[in-house]
Structure formats: structure tokens, C-alpha cells
Enzyme design. Structure first.
Site, PDB file in Angstrom:
ATOM      1  N   SER A 212     -17.035 -13.990 -14.538  1.00 46.78           N
ATOM      2  CA  SER A 212     -16.548 -13.703 -13.193  1.00 46.78           C
ATOM      3  C   SER A 212     -15.780 -14.911 -12.691  1.00 46.78           C
ATOM      4  CB  SER A 212     -17.720 -13.381 -12.264  1.00 46.78           C
ATOM      5  OG  SER A 212     -17.294 -13.263 -10.928  1.00 46.78           O
TER       6      SER A 212
ATOM      7  N   LYS B 127     -18.518  -5.332 -16.976  1.00 50.45           N
ATOM      8  CA  LYS B 127     -17.175  -5.890 -17.122  1.00 50.45           C
ATOM      9  C   LYS B 127     -16.258  -4.724 -17.440  1.00 50.45           C
ATOM     10  CE  LYS B 127     -14.381  -9.411 -17.126  1.00 50.45           C
ATOM     11  NZ  LYS B 127     -14.254 -10.312 -15.987  1.00 50.45           N
TER      12      LYS B 127
ATOM     13  N   SER C 179     -16.983  -6.186 -12.452  1.00 45.12           N
ATOM     14  CA  SER C 179     -15.982  -7.250 -12.448  1.00 45.12           C
ATOM     15  C   SER C 179     -14.854  -6.882 -13.397  1.00 45.12           C
ATOM     16  CB  SER C 179     -16.629  -8.572 -12.881  1.00 45.12           C
ATOM     17  OG  SER C 179     -15.693  -9.620 -12.908  1.00 45.12           O
TER      18      SER C 179
ATOM     19  N   ARG D 145     -16.163 -14.327  -1.526  1.00 40.80           N
ATOM     20  CA  ARG D 145     -17.029 -15.116  -2.423  1.00 40.80           C
ATOM     21  C   ARG D 145     -17.470 -16.405  -1.747  1.00 40.80           C
ATOM     22  NH1 ARG D 145     -13.616 -13.197  -6.730  1.00 40.80           N
ATOM     23  NH2 ARG D 145     -12.199 -14.953  -6.399  1.00 40.80           N
TER      24      ARG D 145
END
Length: 367
Positions: free
Chosen positions: A85, A165, A234, A327
Site C-alpha cells: 500500500s 490487492k 488496494s 491517510r
């Protein structure tokens, strides 16, 4: 009977190509390289389409592990689930979390109750026009169920975090679809990340019974009332299939670790973080001997432009992506409550928790 033991090792990195910490643990005997099942990492790239720190980190890890496993780097990548990530904005610290799994004949004395278990599965490769659509949802749901079986988990209530992913679109991939007369969900590489994340998260929700199974294409990125409480997805340029990692607790595990989770309603939901910590015996009054290993969370800028009635500008900032803002904000909140900045916070939480929020899971080491 407990048949597997799962280990968790958090390793700080000096850069996306730094494998020294992992190699040191292998050299000391703390980690048997043959037991490594998955590696989750936070790299200091921008987290966008052109974030090559993710691919660089995977390449470095595969190259370092290849001689330890007597495999080629490509074979290592096929054997181990790598999820990198990108983006360590704010106080977030770059690191990797290594998950191992081994068969055990005799579990450690004193182990009782459900303990951490991990399972892995992959979807088939997707066509560019399938990203963000029902095909990706359906195939992801199948892979989640396969990963649950691999983890020895039969009850959806025992699943606390599903890390995926997933691919994204590039100009070349969009053009390849058009050449076949197919139309992709979007022609924007950046927007395709959200479509892929969202469809993958809905696949988790379908697999766990959180939403109905008959989801149509027009639901993705539109019906934000449909979501999974444990999905973390992600997007990356380095693959065209979904890699699925299921983390939960199982009676069949002899692990010294336990996982729990909660759901953040928004980016400042400190109560949810504390609830997740308490679910594994941590928090303000932790159980004796328990230690925090890592926190895994999703973050996004609320799509309605507000947080608890106050306007935010994350979606209007043309200098910095909203995922980077999110984030940093959520990473700071969690770091402050956990007492460590080495936490896994991934941006872009489409259909991963309620709009503007996201799941937060905590792994604890038990005495």
C-alpha cells in the site's frame, strides 16, 4: 484439534527496497522463509497510478527470498501474497508485516479459544472491461470463500479483515479493450483505482453475506449504503487479478495472536479505534501481557464533503489527492491512540465501511 500456527512480524523499512530487517529475522531463525504466506507493506510512494514503490518493494522482497526458498523471484511472487500500500503521509511509518503459517503437532500450553488464522486465494486475471463491474465482484466473492476455507474459517463472524490487492486501468489496457469493441468502466487510470477497489470490496460483502448477491454494475461507486465492514482493498498497476488475504480467528489455530475489528463511521471516529483495541484486550486497561502488533485500517475523504457537519476540502484540493489527505488524517488519529506511527492505513475506502469511514482491525500478541 489445533493444526496450524500463525505468526506475525512487523518490520521497519528504511526504503521500499530495504529487506535487511526481514533477512535478519530469517538469519536469526525467528522466521522460517518456507512458512511465509503473506507480506503487507506500507511504502512511501504517492499511492497513485504511478507509485512504483509498490512494485519496487515486491521485486526487492522476491529477489531476497528467492535463494532462501530455492525459487526464482517470479516463483516467489506466485507463492507468497504481496500487498503493498503506497503512501505514508503525515506520521505514518514505512514498514512491512510478515504473516507466517506452519503445521503444528503439539500446540503451546495454555492456548484456549479462537486464535489468529490466515488464508489466501486469487481470482483469475480480469479483462480491462471487467474491472469495477459485476465480473470482478463475483470472482472476488469466490476467492474470499476459498481464502476462508484455506484459513479454516467457516463462520463469517470470525472474519475480521479481508485484504485485497486489485488491478487498475492504464491507457494501454483501455485501448486493448476498445480494440475488441469493449468499453471500460472509465477511461481514467486514477478513477479506475476507485472502481476496482469498490467492486472488490463488494465482492467481500457478497461472500460474507453483508449484502445481497445480485449486485449490478451500476451499484459500484453509487450505492454507498452497500459496503463490507471488514474489506480493505488496494489498487496497483502490477497485476491483473485480485489477491485475497483473509484474517480472522479460528478454533483450529494454535497462534499466539488474536485479531479483532470495529468500523469507523468517519475519519475522526476515535471511539471505534478504541473499540477495536478493546476487542483484543488492549485499550486504556489492557489485559496483562498482551501487546499490540499492528493496526490495519482504511481511510477516505467523505464523499459528501463534510465530517460531522463541518465542511472539509480534501476533495477540492487539486495539489494533493484526497486519498493522501485521508491517510494522513486517519493515520495521525490511530497513531495517537495506539502510541505508534507504524500502522497500516490504506487510502480509498469505497464500499469499505460506511461512506467517509472504514474498518479498523487490531492484531494483538497474547501472553
Amino acid at each position: 484439534m489445533r493444526t496450524t500456527s500463525v505468526g506475525v512480524f512487523k518490520v521497519a523499512t528504511k526504503g521500499p527496497g530495504d529487506v535487511s530487517g526481514l533477512i535478519s529475522l530469517i538469519g536469526s531463525g525467528a522466521i522460517d522463509p518456507a512458512s511465509i504466506l503473506a507480506i503487507l507493506g506500507k511504502t512511501e510512494g504517492n499511492g497513485g497510478v504511478n507509485d512504483f514503490t509498490r512494485e519496487y518493494a515486491v521485486a526487492a522482497l522476491c529477489t531476497a527470498l528467492a535463494p532462501k526458498l530455492d525459487l526464482t523471484p517470479h516463483e516467489v511472487e506466485q507463492r507468497i501474497a504481496f500487498v503493498m500500500s503506497g503512501g505514508t503521509e503525515g506520521v505514518l511509518s514505512p514498514h512491512i508485516t510478515v504473516f507466517t503459517r506452519q503445521q503444528v503437532a503439539t500446540p503451546h500450553a495454555g492456548i484456549a479459544g479462537k486464535r489468529l488464522s490466515i488464508g489466501m486465494a486469487q481470482t483469475r486475471d480480469f479483462l480491462p472491461e471487467e474491472l469495477g463491474r459485476s465480473a470482478q465482484i463475483t470472482e472476488t466473492a469466490r476467492a474470499v470463500k476459498a481464502a476462508m476455507a484455506d484459513a479454516g474459517i467457516s463462520d463469517a463472524a470470525d472474519v475480521h479483515f479481508v485484504q485485497i490487492k486489485c488491478p487498475l486501468l492504464t491507457s494501454e489496457r483501455v485501448e486493448a479493450a476498445a480494440a475488441r469493441g469493449a468499453k471500460t468502466a472509465t477511461i481514467s487510470a486514477y478513477s479506475s483505482m476507485a472502481y476496482s477497489r469498490g467492486a472488490s470490496a463488494l465482492g467481500v460483502a457478497v461472500a460474507l453475506g453483508e449484502v445481497a448477491s445480485d449486485i449490478s454494475d451500476d451499484v459500484v461507486l453509487r450505492r454507498y449504503d452497500l459496503f463490507s465492514k471488514v474489506a480493505s482493498t488496494s489498487s496497483g498497476i502490477e497485476l491483473m487479478h485480485n489477491v485475497v488475504i483473509v484474517l480472522g480467528n479460528s478454533e483450529g489455530s494454535a497462534s499466539e495472536f488474536e485479531i479483532g475489528h470495529a468500523v469507523m463511521d468517519d475519519a475522526i471516529d476515535a471511539a471505534a479505534v478504541m473499540s477495536a483495541l478493546k476487542s483484543v484486550g488492549l485499550g486504556t486497561t489492557p489485559k496483562s501481557g498482551r501487546e499490540l502488533v499492528n493496526i490495519l485500517a482504511k481511510a477516505e475523504a467523505s464523499p459528501d464533503g463534510t465530517v460531522r457537519g463541518s465542511r472539509h476540502t480534501m476533495l477540492e484540493d487539486t495539489d494533493i489527492s484526497s486519498t493522501r489527505h485521508a491517510r494522513a488524517a486517519v493515520g495521525g488519529l490511530i497513531a495517537g491512540l495506539a502510541g505508534t506511527s507504524a500502522v497500516y492505513v490504506s487510502g480509498g475506502a469505497e464500499h469499505q465501511g460506511p461512506a467517509g469511514g472504514g474498518p479498523v482491525a487490531v492484531i494483538a500478541h497474547l501472553p
